[in-house]
Write a protein that holds these residues in place. Sequence first.
Motif, PDB file in Angstrom:
ATOM      1  N   LYS A 154     -18.280   5.833 -15.824  1.00 41.89           N
ATOM      2  CA  LYS A 154     -18.249   7.017 -15.068  1.00 41.89           C
ATOM      3  C   LYS A 154     -19.206   6.993 -13.930  1.00 41.89           C
ATOM      4  O   LYS A 154     -19.417   8.082 -13.631  1.00 41.89           O
ATOM      5  N   LYS A 155     -19.253   5.793 -13.256  1.00 40.51           N
ATOM      6  CA  LYS A 155     -19.880   5.739 -12.061  1.00 40.51           C
ATOM      7  C   LYS A 155     -19.041   5.638 -10.865  1.00 40.51           C
ATOM      8  O   LYS A 155     -17.922   5.483 -11.116  1.00 40.51           O
ATOM      9  N   LEU A 156     -19.621   5.872  -9.672  1.00 36.71           N
ATOM     10  CA  LEU A 156     -18.835   5.825  -8.500  1.00 36.71           C
ATOM     11  C   LEU A 156     -19.157   4.706  -7.639  1.00 36.71           C
ATOM     12  O   LEU A 156     -20.122   4.144  -7.652  1.00 36.71           O
ATOM     13  N   ALA A 157     -18.065   4.109  -7.061  1.00 32.67           N
ATOM     14  CA  ALA A 157     -18.296   2.986  -6.258  1.00 32.67           C
ATOM     15  C   ALA A 157     -17.099   3.171  -5.062  1.00 32.67           C
ATOM     16  O   ALA A 157     -15.943   3.855  -5.276  1.00 32.67           O
ATOM     17  N   TYR A 158     -17.166   1.999  -4.172  1.00 30.13           N
ATOM     18  CA  TYR A 158     -16.143   2.002  -3.019  1.00 30.13           C
ATOM     19  C   TYR A 158     -16.167   0.588  -2.379  1.00 30.13           C
ATOM     20  O   TYR A 158     -17.226   0.088  -2.870  1.00 30.13           O
ATOM     21  N   TYR A 159     -15.179   0.335  -1.820  1.00 30.46           N
ATOM     22  CA  TYR A 159     -15.123  -1.001  -1.065  1.00 30.46           C
ATOM     23  C   TYR A 159     -13.982  -0.934  -0.123  1.00 30.46           C
ATOM     24  O   TYR A 159     -12.889  -0.065  -0.377  1.00 30.46           O
ATOM     25  N   ILE A 160     -14.049  -1.632   0.864  1.00 30.14           N
ATOM     26  CA  ILE A 160     -13.110  -1.832   2.129  1.00 30.14           C
ATOM     27  C   ILE A 160     -12.261  -3.163   1.766  1.00 30.14           C
ATOM     28  O   ILE A 160     -12.857  -4.156   1.910  1.00 30.14           O
ATOM     29  N   HIS A 161     -10.980  -3.032   1.696  1.00 29.04           N
ATOM     30  CA  HIS A 161     -10.260  -4.144   1.586  1.00 29.04           C
ATOM     31  C   HIS A 161      -9.339  -4.386   2.446  1.00 29.04           C
ATOM     32  O   HIS A 161      -8.647  -3.602   3.189  1.00 29.04           O
ATOM     33  N   PHE A 162      -9.245  -5.802   2.834  1.00 30.67           N
ATOM     34  CA  PHE A 162      -8.381  -6.197   3.935  1.00 30.67           C
ATOM     35  C   PHE A 162      -7.198  -7.138   3.165  1.00 30.67           C
ATOM     36  O   PHE A 162      -7.779  -8.142   2.424  1.00 30.67           O
ATOM     37  N   ASN A 163      -6.180  -6.907   3.272  1.00 34.43           N
ATOM     38  CA  ASN A 163      -5.095  -7.721   2.359  1.00 34.43           C
ATOM     39  C   ASN A 163      -3.788  -7.947   3.133  1.00 34.43           C
ATOM     40  O   ASN A 163      -3.040  -6.901   3.763  1.00 34.43           O
ATOM     41  N   GLN A 164      -3.142  -9.276   3.180  1.00 32.61           N
ATOM     42  CA  GLN A 164      -1.717  -9.481   3.813  1.00 32.61           C
ATOM     43  C   GLN A 164      -1.228 -10.605   3.229  1.00 32.61           C
ATOM     44  O   GLN A 164      -2.148 -11.558   3.031  1.00 32.61           O
ATOM     45  N   THR A 165      -0.016 -10.744   3.263  1.00 33.54           N
ATOM     46  CA  THR A 165       0.642 -12.046   2.605  1.00 33.54           C
ATOM     47  C   THR A 165       0.459 -13.221   3.717  1.00 33.54           C
ATOM     48  O   THR A 165       0.428 -12.991   4.902  1.00 33.54           O
ATOM     49  N   LYS A 166       0.299 -14.290   3.046  1.00 36.08           N
ATOM     50  CA  LYS A 166       0.063 -15.576   3.780  1.00 36.08           C
ATOM     51  C   LYS A 166       1.543 -16.033   4.164  1.00 36.08           C
ATOM     52  O   LYS A 166       1.497 -17.078   5.016  1.00 36.08           O
ATOM     53  N   ASN A 167       2.506 -15.435   3.750  1.00 36.02           N
ATOM     54  CA  ASN A 167       3.933 -15.922   3.903  1.00 36.02           C
ATOM     55  C   ASN A 167       4.685 -14.819   4.668  1.00 36.02           C
ATOM     56  O   ASN A 167       5.769 -14.157   3.845  1.00 36.02           O
ATOM     57  N   PRO A 168       4.282 -14.293   5.970  1.00 33.32           N
ATOM     58  CA  PRO A 168       5.299 -13.153   6.441  1.00 33.32           C
ATOM     59  C   PRO A 168       6.435 -13.678   6.799  1.00 33.32           C
ATOM     60  O   PRO A 168       6.799 -14.634   7.008  1.00 33.32           O
ATOM     61  N   TYR A 169       7.242 -12.740   6.712  1.00 33.07           N
ATOM     62  CA  TYR A 169       8.608 -13.030   6.960  1.00 33.07           C
ATOM     63  C   TYR A 169       9.310 -12.389   8.000  1.00 33.07           C
ATOM     64  O   TYR A 169      10.280 -12.458   8.386  1.00 33.07           O
ATOM     65  N   ASN A 170       8.515 -11.567   9.118  1.00 32.66           N
ATOM     66  CA  ASN A 170       9.093 -11.105  10.440  1.00 32.66           C
ATOM     67  C   ASN A 170       7.920 -11.074  11.531  1.00 32.66           C
ATOM     68  O   ASN A 170       6.678 -11.322  10.917  1.00 32.66           O
ATOM     69  N   LYS A 171       8.169 -10.665  12.560  1.00 32.14           N
ATOM     70  CA  LYS A 171       7.130 -10.644  13.699  1.00 32.14           C
ATOM     71  C   LYS A 171       6.223  -9.650  13.351  1.00 32.14           C
ATOM     72  O   LYS A 171       4.929  -9.960  13.519  1.00 32.14           O
ATOM     73  N   GLN A 172       6.614  -8.575  12.914  1.00 34.19           N
ATOM     74  CA  GLN A 172       5.212  -7.529  12.860  1.00 34.19           C
ATOM     75  C   GLN A 172       4.457  -8.038  11.467  1.00 34.19           C
ATOM     76  O   GLN A 172       3.133  -7.969  11.436  1.00 34.19           O
ATOM     77  N   ASN A 173       4.917  -8.613  10.497  1.00 31.34           N
ATOM     78  CA  ASN A 173       4.040  -9.038   9.425  1.00 31.34           C
ATOM     79  C   ASN A 173       3.297 -10.432   9.807  1.00 31.34           C
ATOM     80  O   ASN A 173       2.088 -10.664   9.597  1.00 31.34           O
ATOM     81  N   LYS A 174       3.756 -11.225  10.864  1.00 30.70           N
ATOM     82  CA  LYS A 174       3.126 -12.470  11.404  1.00 30.70           C
ATOM     83  C   LYS A 174       1.914 -11.892  11.996  1.00 30.70           C
ATOM     84  O   LYS A 174       0.941 -12.686  12.151  1.00 30.70           O
TER      85      LYS A 174
END
Length: 697
Positions: free
Chosen positions: A80-100
């Motif tokens: 019951k303690k409180l914590a936080y973190y900032i997460h950066f996450n993306q697939t290494k195998n993008p399938y279109n221009k936006q994801n690349k």
Amino acid sequence: MISYQEYEKAVFEWLMQKHSIDSNFTFSLRQKAVKGAERDYFIGTENSGYFGTTLWNIPVAYPGSSMDLVDIFFHYTKDKKLAYYIHFNQTKNPYNKQNKSALALIRNLKPLIFKAFPNATESQKDSKMESYRVPGKMQGYENVSELMNDVDEYLTIVSPIIDIEIENIKANIDNEFIGHRITKNEFDNFLKKVAFRLKNENFVIPKIESKIVKIGSLENNHPLNQILFGPPGTGKTFNTVNKALEILGEKIDGMTRNEIKELFDAKMKDGQIVFTSFHQSMSYEDFIEGIKPVIVSDTDGELSYEIQSGIFKRICRKAETPPNPSFLVAYNKMLGHLRNVNEISLDTNKESFSIRISENGVDLDVISNSHIKKIFQDGLEYVSKTKLFVGKWGVYYKSIFNYLKENFGYNESKTSEILNHVLIIDEINRGNIAQIFGELITLIEDDKRLGKSEALEITLPYSKEKFGVPPNLYIIGTMNTADRSVEALDTALRRRFYFEEMAPKPELLESAEQLNRLWNKYEFLACDDPEWLCVENDFLNLYNAKVLNREMFERLEDEVNEEIRIETFKEIISFGEFSLQIILETLNVRIEKLLDKDHQIGHSYFMSVYSLNDLKSAFQHKIIPLLQEYFFGDYGKIGLVIGKGFFQEVVKSTENIFAPFDYDASEFAERTILKLKNVMTMTDDAFRDALAILIRK
């Protein structure tokens, strides 16, 4: 301890509070990659123990899932303690221009994030995801306030890094890349979805009676550091009086303004409240400490120089000093005695020992400075808690406490508890904050105060004393938004203060309210007193009002309940269409259109207007000069605010008034010159006509 749902609600309220202070701060809630993912998702589940939010709309996905590129996750641990973190996450195998492009963005960000946050960690190299995170400052927080202060600090670092790199992707890789801070429309739509979800789904947020968190931190429902901000004349300085007394525990409900002010003045005289104003020449030496010239009285006016404490240092020292009789007072008396006698002989049950003055205070390996500083605050409670009476030196401590008690009035009772103190800083934004606070800006934070979990002390540059900010010192600042915008305020100050907006309150100028104010001002006069009758007549003339029931009107002399009195005024007095409330509302609507809400006019400009002459004076000496300042003498815009009734009619002249010169000045010769009337010399009828034009009647 708070529950998961309370934690969730507190974070959401913090985000909304931050948005209310800065409308450019927008956010959305993490999208969950399951059925219903089209909705912005915040609520998470208690079983999962976390929920998240994002400040950016950067659409990313891979077959079978969708997510945010950047999330701020809030974790509710098993203990019951409180914590936080900032997460950066993306697939290494993008399938279109936006994801690349999104993958390129997250890889470009990586070295910048790791440089800014050396504690950042990344996923395994064989992972299918390009993923890294910035853990919070602490592994487990006890309260939301402390956690959100650290989140706020992280966001001030992370946000510009991400914003700049998004623009770099658009400029150098993909000009169609979708990536931006959450827009106003997106934010509004998100709020509608949240409202819908909370109303229609099986999720109930419990009512939390105490305020868990706002921007800044709360002690006893009062922020340690707060700033009242708003346009001029909204009662910022006026309200610091009430707030300061409430912080000191004074019950002011039912007291008149004169009684409140007398109590405030008494607290200032005692030094429990200190009032100061920031200005352009205020310095660190004035606020903290510095070397100042002094005249040596016995050397014919010869100048000497000494280190003098500033406003902030003095009230900090006083705040950490208990009221008499106290350890600190008794200890200082003992030091004064030691300077005269050089040495004091004491004894324990088994042996005798001496104490004397050294460069560091009391010598003979008996009392260490670090322990003395805590004893100043906590007395024998600290000694008992830290078991200083046990072991090699315990008997010495006990003997010294007994000596202080017997000879210098030290009292260990609860009457020696430390009192709250308040520092009021008027016009806090007019000073150079970095210059005035210096390195102490960090020390005013809740958790950095003396005695707190992350307490800090610094060595002052002149006196070389150790210095920290006590937890019982409250700071109240006021800020005129017309003088300098909230957005322009020093970032270091913004994140350490709770901001409370003081907006104009036209409703306070409602006709019956204004009459009640006048009634209180002349409460010492009877209704048939000639002086009151003159004042009353001027007021009724201002409002084109009539008293319909004189007998009931005069019976109100004995009515002490102001609410009843105001309601009775409304029943027995016929007020005309004229109203100070309407005038102020009209002025502010136009000012906000032409400038912004930060330059509105506060209700206090009209609070003491009880006659037509008072209103003339308010326009001539307050309102019009303020508008001239706001619009830099642009009489066209001033005219759009107050109307043509306040301007003189200027006859155009075709006469060539310019010096001979080879230049076509015809357009200037025909130019209309606007001039404002002197309101004080206007006839009552002309002034009323001008007001009618102003409110478009």
